[in-house]
Motif scaffolding. Sequence first.
Motif, PDB file in Angstrom:
ATOM      1  N   GLY A   1       3.291   2.206   9.410  1.00  0.00           N
ATOM      2  CA  GLY A   1       4.026   2.500   8.181  1.00  0.00           C
ATOM      3  C   GLY A   1       5.486   2.092   8.266  1.00  0.00           C
TER       4      GLY A   1
ATOM      5  N   VAL B   1       5.558  -1.765   8.086  1.00  0.00           N
ATOM      6  CA  VAL B   1       5.134  -2.319   6.797  1.00  0.00           C
ATOM      7  C   VAL B   1       6.097  -1.973   5.671  1.00  0.00           C
ATOM      8  N   TRP B   2       6.672  -0.761   5.691  1.00  0.00           N
ATOM      9  CA  TRP B   2       7.433  -0.300   4.541  1.00  0.00           C
ATOM     10  C   TRP B   2       8.920  -0.056   4.790  1.00  0.00           C
TER      11      TRP B   2
ATOM     12  N   SER C   1       9.481  -5.328   6.420  1.00  0.00           N
ATOM     13  CA  SER C   1       8.996  -4.590   5.256  1.00  0.00           C
ATOM     14  C   SER C   1       8.405  -5.527   4.201  1.00  0.00           C
TER      15      SER C   1
ATOM     16  N   LEU D   1       8.269  -4.933   1.219  1.00  0.00           N
ATOM     17  CA  LEU D   1       9.110  -4.841   0.022  1.00  0.00           C
ATOM     18  C   LEU D   1      10.186  -5.924  -0.011  1.00  0.00           C
TER      19      LEU D   1
ATOM     20  N   TYR E   1      -2.355   1.174   2.011  1.00  0.00           N
ATOM     21  CA  TYR E   1      -1.368   0.093   2.030  1.00  0.00           C
ATOM     22  C   TYR E   1      -1.845  -1.054   1.145  1.00  0.00           C
TER      23      TYR E   1
ATOM     24  N   SER F   1      -1.562  -0.113  -2.461  1.00  0.00           N
ATOM     25  CA  SER F   1      -0.155  -0.110  -2.892  1.00  0.00           C
ATOM     26  C   SER F   1       0.345  -1.525  -3.133  1.00  0.00           C
ATOM     27  N   VAL F   2       0.062  -2.424  -2.184  1.00  0.00           N
ATOM     28  CA  VAL F   2       0.504  -3.812  -2.336  1.00  0.00           C
ATOM     29  C   VAL F   2      -0.222  -4.475  -3.506  1.00  0.00           C
TER      30      VAL F   2
END
Length: 241
Positions: free
Chosen positions: A30, A33-34, A40, A42, A116, A119-120
């Motif tokens: 996490g 990835v975020w 990230s 994002l 994940y 979300s993506v």
Amino acid sequence: MFAILRKEFNAFLSSPVAYVVIGVFLVATGLFVWVFPDSSVLNYGYADLGTLFNTAPWIFLFLIPAITMRTFAEEKKAGTIELLLTRPLTDGQIIGGKYLACLLLALLALIPTLLYYYSVYQLGNPVGNIDSAATVGSYVGLVLLAAVFAAIGIFASAITRDQIIAFLVAVVGCFLVYSGFDSLASVFEGGPAYYISQLGIAAHYRDISKGLIDSRDLTYFFSLIAGLLLATRLVLQSRNW
């Protein structure tokens, strides 16, 4: 075999091991990835889960040996291995039950990461603008990778009665099989480099992660798993020599 599988899996769930493993895996992935700006999703500018699938093998490299280190080493140290081996079970059934219990726990840690993907998927512009085929292939690759690491861990636990030694041997073994051949291949050029890299897991994992599941890659993984479990069986059978 299923009795051993149920016993081992319930033992994991009744101890902190399962929750620590799942928690560490999810927190670590996490963060990469975020949260961490260099990795990230994002900050990518496009919908992709490459960070997860590039990071997860390195986390599994430590977590799966932590799961498997107790399987046979603890039995040997506690003196219960003889009692286990006198039960009406074959060596293959004992190994298979313990192996599948460890693998199931590792795969249990993967299930929450589907959030994940969701979300993506939702963050994509337009919604759903993500390479789902490559994502499925990457998950298949992670499952096969976890299966190989679990087989290495089971073998390492079978050759010693010390859990720490089993952990260290498994970590080194996983690292060498995953990354060692790629490092060796970098010394060479052309054809030799390609064939050397094909001996390691990383090259086959990368191929499957592209969404192209080739029978040659599957044969490699299953052959490696079978060879390691067979080696574990030979170690157990050596008690009769």
